[in-house]
Design a protein around this motif. Structure first.
Motif, PDB file in Angstrom:
ATOM      1  N   TYR A  71       0.837  -1.206   0.000  1.00  0.00           N
ATOM      2  CA  TYR A  71       0.000   0.000   0.000  1.00  0.00           C
ATOM      3  C   TYR A  71       0.870   1.253   0.000  1.00  0.00           C
ATOM      4  CZ  TYR A  71      -4.053  -2.896   1.186  1.00  0.00           C
ATOM      5  OH  TYR A  71      -5.059  -3.838   1.170  1.00  0.00           O
ATOM      6  N   PHE A  72       0.349   2.308  -0.601  1.00  0.00           N
ATOM      7  CA  PHE A  72       1.047   3.586  -0.574  1.00  0.00           C
ATOM      8  C   PHE A  72       0.038   4.723  -0.425  1.00  0.00           C
ATOM      9  CE2 PHE A  72       0.001   2.896  -5.053  1.00  0.00           C
ATOM     10  CZ  PHE A  72      -0.462   4.134  -5.466  1.00  0.00           C
ATOM     11  N   GLU A  73       0.535   5.815   0.073  1.00  0.00           N
ATOM     12  CA  GLU A  73      -0.258   7.034   0.174  1.00  0.00           C
ATOM     13  C   GLU A  73       0.644   8.200  -0.187  1.00  0.00           C
ATOM     14  OE1 GLU A  73      -3.198   9.353   3.324  1.00  0.00           O
ATOM     15  OE2 GLU A  73      -2.613   7.255   3.645  1.00  0.00           O
ATOM     16  N   ILE A  74       0.255   8.972  -1.185  1.00  0.00           N
ATOM     17  CA  ILE A  74       1.085  10.071  -1.662  1.00  0.00           C
ATOM     18  C   ILE A  74       0.250  11.332  -1.818  1.00  0.00           C
ATOM     19  CG2 ILE A  74       2.775   8.629  -2.870  1.00  0.00           C
ATOM     20  CD1 ILE A  74       1.273   9.209  -5.469  1.00  0.00           C
ATOM     21  N   GLU A  75       0.941  12.441  -1.772  1.00  0.00           N
ATOM     22  CA  GLU A  75       0.309  13.720  -2.079  1.00  0.00           C
ATOM     23  C   GLU A  75       0.825  14.134  -3.439  1.00  0.00           C
ATOM     24  OE1 GLU A  75       0.055  18.173  -0.152  1.00  0.00           O
ATOM     25  OE2 GLU A  75       0.213  16.436   1.172  1.00  0.00           O
ATOM     26  N   LEU A  76      -0.033  14.059  -4.417  1.00  0.00           N
ATOM     27  CA  LEU A  76       0.372  14.292  -5.793  1.00  0.00           C
ATOM     28  C   LEU A  76       0.363  15.790  -6.100  1.00  0.00           C
ATOM     29  CD1 LEU A  76       1.139  12.530  -8.248  1.00  0.00           C
ATOM     30  CD2 LEU A  76      -1.225  12.747  -9.011  1.00  0.00           C
ATOM     31  N   PRO A  77       1.506  16.362  -6.490  1.00  0.00           N
ATOM     32  CA  PRO A  77       1.533  17.780  -6.857  1.00  0.00           C
ATOM     33  C   PRO A  77       0.553  18.068  -7.985  1.00  0.00           C
ATOM     34  CG  PRO A  77       3.753  16.910  -6.637  1.00  0.00           C
ATOM     35  CD  PRO A  77       2.825  15.729  -6.573  1.00  0.00           C
ATOM     36  N   LYS A  78      -0.057  19.242  -7.961  1.00  0.00           N
ATOM     37  CA  LYS A  78      -1.090  19.578  -8.946  1.00  0.00           C
ATOM     38  C   LYS A  78      -0.573  19.498 -10.376  1.00  0.00           C
ATOM     39  CE  LYS A  78      -3.853  22.542  -5.901  1.00  0.00           C
ATOM     40  NZ  LYS A  78      -4.401  23.903  -5.672  1.00  0.00           N
ATOM     41  N   GLU A  79       0.692  19.904 -10.563  1.00  0.00           N
ATOM     42  CA  GLU A  79       1.224  19.924 -11.926  1.00  0.00           C
ATOM     43  C   GLU A  79       1.700  18.549 -12.388  1.00  0.00           C
ATOM     44  OE1 GLU A  79       4.625  20.721  -9.111  1.00  0.00           O
ATOM     45  OE2 GLU A  79       2.517  21.309  -9.308  1.00  0.00           O
ATOM     46  N   THR A  80       1.671  17.562 -11.497  1.00  0.00           N
ATOM     47  CA  THR A  80       2.179  16.232 -11.830  1.00  0.00           C
ATOM     48  C   THR A  80       1.053  15.301 -12.274  1.00  0.00           C
ATOM     49  OG1 THR A  80       4.014  16.430 -10.277  1.00  0.00           O
ATOM     50  CG2 THR A  80       3.413  14.217 -10.975  1.00  0.00           C
ATOM     51  N   LYS A  81       1.196  14.769 -13.458  1.00  0.00           N
ATOM     52  CA  LYS A  81       0.262  13.766 -13.957  1.00  0.00           C
ATOM     53  C   LYS A  81       0.931  12.394 -14.025  1.00  0.00           C
ATOM     54  CE  LYS A  81      -3.433  16.259 -14.813  1.00  0.00           C
ATOM     55  NZ  LYS A  81      -4.714  16.009 -14.133  1.00  0.00           N
ATOM     56  N   LYS A  82       2.238  12.401 -14.257  1.00  0.00           N
ATOM     57  CA  LYS A  82       2.966  11.151 -14.394  1.00  0.00           C
ATOM     58  C   LYS A  82       3.778  10.871 -13.138  1.00  0.00           C
ATOM     59  CE  LYS A  82       3.463  11.037 -19.412  1.00  0.00           C
ATOM     60  NZ  LYS A  82       4.407  10.928 -20.545  1.00  0.00           N
ATOM     61  N   ILE A  83       3.738   9.627 -12.684  1.00  0.00           N
ATOM     62  CA  ILE A  83       4.596   9.201 -11.588  1.00  0.00           C
ATOM     63  C   ILE A  83       5.276   7.889 -11.968  1.00  0.00           C
ATOM     64  CG2 ILE A  83       3.330  10.380  -9.751  1.00  0.00           C
ATOM     65  CD1 ILE A  83       1.938   7.792  -9.093  1.00  0.00           C
ATOM     66  N   ILE A  84       6.374   7.623 -11.312  1.00  0.00           N
ATOM     67  CA  ILE A  84       7.202   6.467 -11.647  1.00  0.00           C
ATOM     68  C   ILE A  84       7.282   5.531 -10.443  1.00  0.00           C
ATOM     69  CG2 ILE A  84       9.505   5.701 -12.347  1.00  0.00           C
ATOM     70  CD1 ILE A  84       9.851   8.576 -13.540  1.00  0.00           C
ATOM     71  N   PHE A  85       7.077   4.248 -10.691  1.00  0.00           N
ATOM     72  CA  PHE A  85       7.216   3.225  -9.653  1.00  0.00           C
ATOM     73  C   PHE A  85       8.481   2.429  -9.942  1.00  0.00           C
ATOM     74  CE2 PHE A  85       2.834   4.396  -9.568  1.00  0.00           C
ATOM     75  CZ  PHE A  85       2.415   4.235  -8.250  1.00  0.00           C
ATOM     76  N   ALA A  86       9.393   2.383  -8.965  1.00  0.00           N
ATOM     77  CA  ALA A  86      10.672   1.707  -9.167  1.00  0.00           C
ATOM     78  C   ALA A  86      11.013   0.871  -7.944  1.00  0.00           C
ATOM     79  CB  ALA A  86      11.776   2.734  -9.419  1.00  0.00           C
ATOM     80  N   GLY A  87      11.224  -0.413  -8.164  1.00  0.00           N
ATOM     81  CA  GLY A  87      11.568  -1.300  -7.059  1.00  0.00           C
ATOM     82  C   GLY A  87      12.617  -2.303  -7.478  1.00  0.00           C
ATOM     83  N   LEU A  88      13.380  -2.785  -6.519  1.00  0.00           N
ATOM     84  CA  LEU A  88      14.421  -3.760  -6.801  1.00  0.00           C
ATOM     85  C   LEU A  88      13.808  -5.040  -7.369  1.00  0.00           C
ATOM     86  CD1 LEU A  88      17.459  -4.361  -6.520  1.00  0.00           C
ATOM     87  CD2 LEU A  88      16.963  -5.345  -4.274  1.00  0.00           C
ATOM     88  N   GLY A  89      14.274  -5.433  -8.561  1.00  0.00           N
ATOM     89  CA  GLY A  89      13.778  -6.649  -9.189  1.00  0.00           C
ATOM     90  C   GLY A  89      12.591  -6.431 -10.100  1.00  0.00           C
ATOM     91  N   TYR A  90      12.162  -5.162 -10.253  1.00  0.00           N
ATOM     92  CA  TYR A  90      11.018  -4.853 -11.105  1.00  0.00           C
ATOM     93  C   TYR A  90      11.425  -3.888 -12.226  1.00  0.00           C
ATOM     94  CZ  TYR A  90       8.439  -6.408  -6.948  1.00  0.00           C
ATOM     95  OH  TYR A  90       7.980  -7.130  -5.877  1.00  0.00           O
ATOM     96  N   GLU A  91      10.715  -3.985 -13.352  1.00  0.00           N
ATOM     97  CA  GLU A  91      10.857  -2.967 -14.380  1.00  0.00           C
ATOM     98  C   GLU A  91      10.224  -1.667 -13.874  1.00  0.00           C
ATOM     99  OE1 GLU A  91       9.255  -4.001 -18.148  1.00  0.00           O
ATOM    100  OE2 GLU A  91      10.438  -5.837 -18.372  1.00  0.00           O
TER     101      GLU A  91
END
Length: 239
Positions: free
Chosen positions: A34-54
């Protein structure tokens, strides 16, 4: 904004880092994905990066309140063309909607279909760029190999890994690097040459600051000899 991340095997993806479009960290998944983030208004794209994952670049529409993400495992594609690698990756990518529904049925997701937008990102351009650089390096190394003679002195660069006093080869970050560009350098005399993989047999004449180091299961000291394949790896030459 809150959501959840799993992998393509429908297993929880813990401790995945979340970045905004400028690769500034804005969050991380917990041990249950689970995650909880505060997305900046100007941000539409976010990146998910984890060890062992694309890495996954996700676009979140305004109406998407619960982004649920499936990450692909990072595979090693040995001896495959960049075109074939992307073809295999695309087949997995095309199953995203089906995987999302399966994840919903398993009770890991709250929605039966994704509300985020995600485009397939091919590896081919970057893999082709790397292949071009390696081929160029190999041609230059082949020319250097031809010009080297038995009795010549060379310096072999290495990198130190996490194991104390253990060394491993580094891909050369540049051509004709100096000693300061590497973690460790061994100086030696060429005692034999083999055209296969551009292999040099070297007798060590100097090594500092250690009296001995382990390489390919062998303890190296001054006076030891070892084989070094320079097809894709750097040799520092005094020119």
């Amino acid at each position: 904004m809150s959501g959840r991340v799993v992998d393509e095997n429908l297993e929880i993806a813990p401790l995945v880092t979340i970045y905004d479009k400028d690769t500034t960290e804005i969050g991380k998944t917990d041990l249950d994905g689970y995650f909880e983030i505060e997305l900046p208004k100007e941000t539409k794209k976010i990146i998910f990066a984890g060890l062992g994952y694309e890495w996954a670049t996700i676009t979140i529409p305004n109406e998407c309140k619960t982004p649920e993400i499936i990450l692909f495992l990072e595979y090693t594609y040995d001896f495959m063309s960049s075109k074939k690698i992307d073809r295999l990756r695309k087949k997995r990518f095309d199953k995203l909607t089906e995987l999302h529904f399966q994840t919903f049925k398993k009770g890991l997701f709250k929605t039966d279909k994704p509300c985020v937008t995600r485009n397939f990102e091919p590896y081919k351009p970057e893999l082709d760029r790397i292949a071009k650089l390696l081929n160029k390096q190999a041609k230059e190394n082949k020319n250097d190999f031809k010009n080297l003679e038995i009795g010549d002195s060379v310096k072999i660069p290495f990198g130190l890994d996490s194991s104390e006093k253990r060394i491993s080869t580094h891909y050369s970050p540049c051509k004709n690097c100096t000693e300061k560009d590497y973690d460790y350098v061994i100086e030696g005399e060429i005692i034999n040459k083999h055209s296969r993989k551009l292999t040099l047999e070297i007798k060590i004449t100097e090594m500092k600051p250690y009296d001995s180091l382990k390489y390919n299961g062998k303890i190296l000291t001054v006076g030891s000899d070892f084989k070094y394949e320079m097809k894709y790896f750097e040799v520092i030459l005094d020119k």
